[in-house]
Design a protein around this motif. Structure first.
Motif, short mmCIF file in Angstrom:
data_model
loop_
_atom_site.label_atom_id
_atom_site.label_comp_id
_atom_site.label_asym_id
_atom_site.label_seq_id
_atom_site.Cartn_x
_atom_site.Cartn_y
_atom_site.Cartn_z
N ALA A 263 0.81 -1.22 0.00
CA ALA A 263 0.00 0.00 0.00
C ALA A 263 0.84 1.26 0.00
N VAL A 264 2.02 1.20 0.62
CA VAL A 264 2.89 2.37 0.74
C VAL A 264 4.34 1.96 0.47
N GLY A 265 5.17 2.93 0.13
CA GLY A 265 6.59 2.67 -0.04
C GLY A 265 7.30 2.68 1.29
N ARG A 266 8.45 2.00 1.33
CA ARG A 266 9.24 1.91 2.57
C ARG A 266 10.73 1.99 2.24
N PRO A 267 11.53 2.63 3.12
CA PRO A 267 12.98 2.59 2.93
C PRO A 267 13.51 1.17 3.08
N ALA A 268 14.68 0.94 2.51
CA ALA A 268 15.31 -0.38 2.60
C ALA A 268 16.28 -0.41 3.78
N VAL A 269 16.25 -1.50 4.54
CA VAL A 269 17.18 -1.69 5.64
C VAL A 269 18.38 -2.51 5.14
N GLN A 270 19.59 -2.03 5.43
CA GLN A 270 20.78 -2.74 4.97
C GLN A 270 20.86 -4.14 5.59
N LYS A 271 21.41 -5.08 4.83
CA LYS A 271 21.48 -6.46 5.30
C LYS A 271 22.35 -6.60 6.55
N GLU A 272 23.37 -5.78 6.68
CA GLU A 272 24.30 -5.90 7.81
C GLU A 272 23.96 -4.95 8.96
N LEU A 273 22.73 -4.41 8.93
CA LEU A 273 22.29 -3.50 9.99
C LEU A 273 21.31 -4.18 10.92
N GLU A 274 21.62 -4.14 12.21
CA GLU A 274 20.63 -4.53 13.23
C GLU A 274 19.87 -3.27 13.59
N TYR A 275 18.64 -3.18 13.10
CA TYR A 275 17.88 -1.94 13.16
C TYR A 275 17.30 -1.71 14.56
N ASN A 276 17.15 -0.43 14.93
CA ASN A 276 16.65 -0.09 16.26
C ASN A 276 15.15 0.23 16.28
N TYR A 277 14.52 0.24 15.12
CA TYR A 277 13.08 0.52 15.02
C TYR A 277 12.74 1.88 15.61
N ALA A 278 13.54 2.86 15.21
CA ALA A 278 13.38 4.21 15.74
C ALA A 278 12.15 4.92 15.18
N TYR A 279 11.83 4.64 13.91
CA TYR A 279 10.72 5.31 13.23
C TYR A 279 10.04 4.32 12.29
N TYR A 280 8.84 4.71 11.84
CA TYR A 280 8.19 3.92 10.78
C TYR A 280 7.81 4.88 9.64
N PRO A 281 8.78 5.19 8.76
CA PRO A 281 8.49 6.08 7.65
C PRO A 281 7.78 5.37 6.51
N VAL A 282 6.84 6.05 5.90
CA VAL A 282 6.13 5.53 4.73
C VAL A 282 6.18 6.58 3.63
N VAL A 283 6.24 6.13 2.39
CA VAL A 283 6.35 7.03 1.25
C VAL A 283 5.11 6.86 0.37
N PHE A 284 4.46 7.98 0.08
CA PHE A 284 3.27 7.97 -0.76
C PHE A 284 3.64 8.31 -2.20
N LYS A 285 2.69 8.15 -3.12
CA LYS A 285 2.96 8.38 -4.53
C LYS A 285 3.25 9.85 -4.83
N ASN A 286 2.57 10.73 -4.10
CA ASN A 286 2.75 12.16 -4.31
C ASN A 286 2.25 12.90 -3.07
N GLU A 287 2.46 14.21 -3.05
CA GLU A 287 2.06 15.00 -1.88
C GLU A 287 0.56 15.03 -1.71
N ALA A 288 -0.18 15.05 -2.79
CA ALA A 288 -1.64 15.06 -2.70
C ALA A 288 -2.14 13.82 -1.97
N GLU A 289 -1.54 12.67 -2.27
CA GLU A 289 -1.93 11.43 -1.60
C GLU A 289 -1.59 11.50 -0.12
N LEU A 290 -0.41 12.02 0.20
CA LEU A 290 -0.02 12.18 1.61
C LEU A 290 -1.02 13.05 2.36
N LEU A 291 -1.38 14.18 1.78
CA LEU A 291 -2.30 15.10 2.45
C LEU A 291 -3.68 14.49 2.61
#
Length: 360
Positions: A263-291
């Motif tokens: 449903a939404v875009g997501r950043p990629a986590v590097q394979k050698e990174l143990e992530y801290n789950y600091a944020y949950y960013p999502v990317v929309f198709k355009n600003e109108a969709e975000l708003l």
């Protein structure tokens, strides 16, 4: 309908904080490198497995202290336009010039392939950001820095708890800075830190944060970057809960992944990174969709945030403007969904159903 904000600060059991407060009342020392602060510094340094750790007032002061301790008081600093404004403002506050390099498209950290082209005779340092807790290409950054004799200061405000290639992400660079603001996964209400590689730089930074003097002897110009015992008390009470905090945030992120797949875009986590789950960013198709999504969420008393907006290369008080097309595009259509340990599954369903409904 209960409001859901983008974050909710973790508070330890009250009795655990009160235990630390009782130690302050017994010692009667409120600031000036008190015993609780020294204990917290030691524990955080051991947690990160770093040699030199300085606990300071906040993450912005940490960046300014890093620049000053590395004797960077003018010239150009290569940095990213995709971050919180403090990354840029710290450079400007030190009377340096930020030189913006666009971001790469996978996890929105500074594009390492574009850094070298931005180096000039006036360049003094590179200040990348481990945005959202994802790792910059630290190897390529170091390679360019060494080739041109530049310092590397990582804004690692989001990176506490992330581990890259077996090392704390905050252990890279000449200095890495951290934020322990109330919204971070580990916090001391307000606070920050510098992780310093060189012992001489570390001693200088320690002096600068304490007005430049030790007891009655003045050595250099400094500021007040010290932190209080009451803030350290909160850190000591929160730190033992860090594993459960990260585990709870991971659970929320995994539920989001499951419910928002496709449903939404997501950043990629590097394979050698143990992530801290600091944020949950999502990317929309355009600003109108975000708003449109934001409007639907607000009607449900759900409040996401546009991390990060606007792209910092467009700030109105910059004397010169540099185009960063990818950052400007991503900034216009990225947001972070609510993420904190107390978020319940019913809340996650309410959030994801609203997002998906707005995207229909």
């Amino acid at each position: 309908m209960e409001k859901i904000f983008v974050t909710k600060p973790f508070l330890p059991p009250q009795a655990e904080y009160e235990y630390q407060l009782a130690r302050i009342y017994k010692n009667h020392q409120l600031t000036n490198q008190g015993p609780l602060l020294c204990e917290l510094e030691e524990k955080l340094g051991k947690f990160l497995n770093v040699k030199h750790f300085q606990y300071v007032t906040n993450g912005t002061i940490a960046l300014q202290l890093a620049l000053e301790a590395l004797d960077i008081q003018d010239g150009e600093i290569i940095t990213t336009p995709f971050s919180y404004v403090a990354t840029t403002s710290s450079i400007l506050w030190q009377r340096c010039k930020p030189v913006f390099v666009d971001i790469e498209p996978n996890n929105f950290t500074i594009d390492p392939e574009k850094i070298e082209a931005a180096v000039t005779a006036k360049t003094r340092a590179i200040m990348p950001v481990h945005v959202f807790g994802y790792a910059c290409n630290v190897e390529k950054v170091r390679q360019v820095a060494d080739k041109h004799g530049l310092k590397v200061i990582y804004d690692a405000a989001h990176a506490f708890g992330s581990v890259y290639k077996g090392r704390a992400l905050a252990d890279y660079g000449d200095v890495s800075t951290l934020s322990f603001h109330a919204t971070k996964l580990f916090h001391t209400v307000e606070g920050g830190a510098c992780v310093v590689k060189d012992e001489t730089v570390n001693k200088k930074l320690d002096l600068i944060k304490r007005f430049g003097h030790n007891k009655d002897e003045h050595y250099l110009l400094g500021i007040n970057g010290k932190q209080s015992e009451f803030h350290a008390a909160m850190g000591l009470a929160v730190l033992p809960h860090l594993p459960e905090i990260i585990a709870a945030r991971k659970h929320v992120c995994e539920r989001y992944d499951e419910l928002l797949a496709g449903a939404v875009g997501r950043p990629a986590v590097q394979k050698e990174l143990e992530y801290n789950y600091a944020y949950y960013p999502v990317v929309f198709k355009n600003e109108a969709e975000l708003l449109r999504v934001f409007d639907a969420l607000a009607k449900e008393n759900i409040f996401a945030r546009r991390y990060f907006y606007p792209s910092l290369n467009t700030l109105p008080y910059l004397k010169e403007k540099t185009a960063c097309p990818l950052s400007e595009d991503i900034c216009s259509r990225i947001a972070c969904l609510p993420l904190y340990p107390a978020l319940q599954d019913c809340d996650i369903l309410r959030i994801t159903n609203t997002v998906k409904g707005a995207l229909l």
